[in-house]
Write a protein that holds these residues in place. Structure first.
Motif, PDB file in Angstrom:
ATOM      1  N   ASP A 149       0.847  -1.198   0.000  1.00 12.12           N
ATOM      2  CA  ASP A 149       0.000   0.000   0.000  1.00 12.12           C
ATOM      3  C   ASP A 149       0.884   1.250   0.000  1.00 12.12           C
ATOM      4  OD1 ASP A 149      -1.670   2.193   0.897  1.00 12.12           O
ATOM      5  OD2 ASP A 149      -3.058   0.736   1.763  1.00 12.12           O
ATOM      6  N   ARG A 150       0.509   2.240  -0.792  1.00 12.21           N
ATOM      7  CA  ARG A 150       1.317   3.475  -0.866  1.00 12.21           C
ATOM      8  C   ARG A 150       1.350   4.226   0.460  1.00 12.21           C
ATOM      9  NH1 ARG A 150      -2.232   8.107  -2.421  1.00 12.21           N
ATOM     10  NH2 ARG A 150      -4.306   7.219  -2.513  1.00 12.21           N
ATOM     11  N   ASN A 151       0.422   3.931   1.368  1.00 11.28           N
ATOM     12  CA  ASN A 151       0.386   4.579   2.678  1.00 11.28           C
ATOM     13  C   ASN A 151       1.184   3.837   3.746  1.00 11.28           C
ATOM     14  OD1 ASN A 151      -1.512   6.783   2.116  1.00 11.28           O
ATOM     15  ND2 ASN A 151      -2.937   5.125   1.690  1.00 11.28           N
ATOM     16  N   TYR A 152       1.754   2.704   3.372  1.00  8.68           N
ATOM     17  CA  TYR A 152       2.447   1.867   4.355  1.00  8.68           C
ATOM     18  C   TYR A 152       3.572   2.621   5.069  1.00  8.68           C
ATOM     19  CZ  TYR A 152       5.061  -1.972   6.444  1.00  8.68           C
ATOM     20  OH  TYR A 152       5.729  -2.781   7.328  1.00  8.68           O
ATOM     21  N   MET A 153       4.467   3.236   4.319  1.00 11.35           N
ATOM     22  CA  MET A 153       5.615   3.903   4.942  1.00 11.35           C
ATOM     23  C   MET A 153       5.188   5.111   5.776  1.00 11.35           C
ATOM     24  SD  MET A 153       8.155   2.022   4.657  1.00 11.35           S
ATOM     25  CE  MET A 153       9.226   3.110   5.574  1.00 11.35           C
ATOM     26  N   VAL A 154       4.118   5.795   5.363  1.00 16.63           N
ATOM     27  CA  VAL A 154       3.606   6.914   6.168  1.00 16.63           C
ATOM     28  C   VAL A 154       3.122   6.377   7.510  1.00 16.63           C
ATOM     29  CG1 VAL A 154       1.898   8.771   6.292  1.00 16.63           C
ATOM     30  CG2 VAL A 154       2.964   8.218   4.097  1.00 16.63           C
ATOM     31  N   ALA A 155       2.419   5.242   7.477  1.00 16.04           N
ATOM     32  CA  ALA A 155       1.925   4.627   8.710  1.00 16.04           C
ATOM     33  C   ALA A 155       3.081   4.142   9.585  1.00 16.04           C
ATOM     34  CB  ALA A 155       0.972   3.479   8.380  1.00 16.04           C
ATOM     35  N   VAL A 156       4.116   3.593   8.954  1.00 12.80           N
ATOM     36  CA  VAL A 156       5.292   3.137   9.708  1.00 12.80           C
ATOM     37  C   VAL A 156       5.997   4.331  10.353  1.00 12.80           C
ATOM     38  CG1 VAL A 156       7.608   2.106   9.492  1.00 12.80           C
ATOM     39  CG2 VAL A 156       5.627   1.005   8.417  1.00 12.80           C
ATOM     40  N   ASP A 157       6.144   5.417   9.609  1.00 14.71           N
ATOM     41  CA  ASP A 157       6.770   6.625  10.175  1.00 14.71           C
ATOM     42  C   ASP A 157       5.975   7.143  11.367  1.00 14.71           C
ATOM     43  OD1 ASP A 157       8.819   6.530   8.328  1.00 14.71           O
ATOM     44  OD2 ASP A 157       7.949   8.035   6.984  1.00 14.71           O
ATOM     45  N   ALA A 158       4.657   7.132  11.249  1.00 12.92           N
ATOM     46  CA  ALA A 158       3.805   7.569  12.365  1.00 12.92           C
ATOM     47  C   ALA A 158       3.980   6.627  13.554  1.00 12.92           C
ATOM     48  CB  ALA A 158       2.347   7.618  11.933  1.00 12.92           C
ATOM     49  N   THR A 159       4.065   5.330  13.271  1.00  9.01           N
ATOM     50  CA  THR A 159       4.275   4.345  14.334  1.00  9.01           C
ATOM     51  C   THR A 159       5.549   4.672  15.099  1.00  9.01           C
ATOM     52  OG1 THR A 159       3.185   2.632  13.021  1.00  9.01           O
ATOM     53  CG2 THR A 159       4.574   1.888  14.847  1.00  9.01           C
ATOM     54  N   ASN A 160       6.602   5.006  14.373  1.00  9.31           N
ATOM     55  CA  ASN A 160       7.865   5.354  15.031  1.00  9.31           C
ATOM     56  C   ASN A 160       7.733   6.594  15.896  1.00  9.31           C
ATOM     57  OD1 ASN A 160       9.539   3.214  14.163  1.00  9.31           O
ATOM     58  ND2 ASN A 160       9.600   4.120  12.129  1.00  9.31           N
ATOM     59  N   LYS A 161       6.950   7.559  15.447  1.00 13.01           N
ATOM     60  CA  LYS A 161       6.719   8.756  16.275  1.00 13.01           C
ATOM     61  C   LYS A 161       6.003   8.373  17.561  1.00 13.01           C
ATOM     62  CE  LYS A 161       6.665  12.059  12.545  1.00 13.01           C
ATOM     63  NZ  LYS A 161       5.896  12.770  11.566  1.00 13.01           N
ATOM     64  N   PHE A 162       5.037   7.461  17.449  1.00 11.00           N
ATOM     65  CA  PHE A 162       4.297   7.030  18.639  1.00 11.00           C
ATOM     66  C   PHE A 162       5.171   6.204  19.572  1.00 11.00           C
ATOM     67  CE2 PHE A 162       0.541   7.262  15.579  1.00 11.00           C
ATOM     68  CZ  PHE A 162       0.184   8.536  15.991  1.00 11.00           C
ATOM     69  N   VAL A 163       6.078   5.405  19.009  1.00  6.65           N
ATOM     70  CA  VAL A 163       6.997   4.608  19.832  1.00  6.65           C
ATOM     71  C   VAL A 163       7.943   5.534  20.596  1.00  6.65           C
ATOM     72  CG1 VAL A 163       8.989   3.025  19.698  1.00  6.65           C
ATOM     73  CG2 VAL A 163       6.887   2.507  18.443  1.00  6.65           C
ATOM     74  N   GLU A 164       8.388   6.595  19.955  1.00  3.77           N
ATOM     75  CA  GLU A 164       9.355   7.517  20.558  1.00  3.77           C
ATOM     76  C   GLU A 164       8.722   8.479  21.564  1.00  3.77           C
ATOM     77  OE1 GLU A 164      11.112   9.345  17.141  1.00  3.77           O
ATOM     78  OE2 GLU A 164      12.079   7.482  16.513  1.00  3.77           O
ATOM     79  N   ASP A 165       7.413   8.654  21.526  1.00  2.00           N
ATOM     80  CA  ASP A 165       6.744   9.592  22.425  1.00  2.00           C
ATOM     81  C   ASP A 165       6.316   8.881  23.706  1.00  2.00           C
ATOM     82  OD1 ASP A 165       4.281  11.136  23.513  1.00  2.00           O
ATOM     83  OD2 ASP A 165       5.208  12.524  22.087  1.00  2.00           O
TER      84      ASP A 165
END
Length: 193
Positions: A152-168
């Motif tokens: 899905d073209r949105n996959y990497m955007v979702a992964v990047d958001a996941t990383n932001k949530f992991v880091e917060d």
């Protein structure tokens, strides 16, 4: 066609409106809709969806909402594609609160948004600095099984958001819980440090 005295069908008009909207020629698209009325052809859900998408893409979200209201006022049947166009368009214009209202209306009508709608809404909240609202949408997306798949073209955007949530610190423990509950694939959590 017109010079031969023929009136274009609604489908023909829709092709013209959609093409102009995709080319960023929103004024031409609006003129075409005005011509539809002159030719006694009523715009349909396809016409309005193209206009809503085009107006948002042109940075005119207020006019997109006006067209939405016009469409509803004319009794035009709302569908999932039109809802998704409006929600994603408003998100691109960072009208996140307004987008959330239409997202919730979509859910009330039991229409299933695709992963792109969730990602757009989540990203818009993150862009505006509202991590808690962004995470709320993220959690809904994961719990409803709408996390984008790898192709899905949105996959990497979702992964990047996941990383932001992991880091917060406010959201990292919730990611762990989602993984432990088996709702979220651990492979989507990418550590870039």
């Amino acid at each position: 066609m017109v010079s031969k005295g023929l009136k274009p069908s609604v489908a023909t008009y829709n092709s013209m409106v959609d093409g102009w909207c995709k080319e960023g020629e929103i004024e031409s698209a609006m003129s075409c809709v005005a011509r539809m009325y002159e030719d006694e052809r009523d715009p349909d859900v396809v016409t309005y969806t193209s206009l809503i998408h085009g107006l948002c893409a042109s940075g005119r979200p207020g006019e997109a909402i006006s067209r939405w209201n016009e469409m509803k006022g004319r009794g035009c049947c709302l569908n999932v594609i039109t809802f998704m166009a409006l929600v994603q368009g408003l998100c691109k214009c960072v009208w996140t609160s307004e987008a959330l209202v239409y997202f919730r209306e979509m859910e009330e009508k039991e229409m299933e948004p695709d992963s792109g709608v969730y990602v757009s809404l989540m990203s818009s909240f993150l862009l505006s600095g509202n991590i808690s609202e962004g995470f709320g949408i993220f959690r809904e997306m994961v719990c409803k099984g709408r996390f984008p798949v790898l192709v899905d073209r949105n996959y990497m955007v979702a992964v990047d958001a996941t990383n932001k949530f992991v880091e917060d610190y406010r959201t990292s423990c919730y990611i762990t819980c989602l993984i432990k509950d088996g709702r979220f694939p651990i492979v989507a959590v990418v550590n870039r440090k």
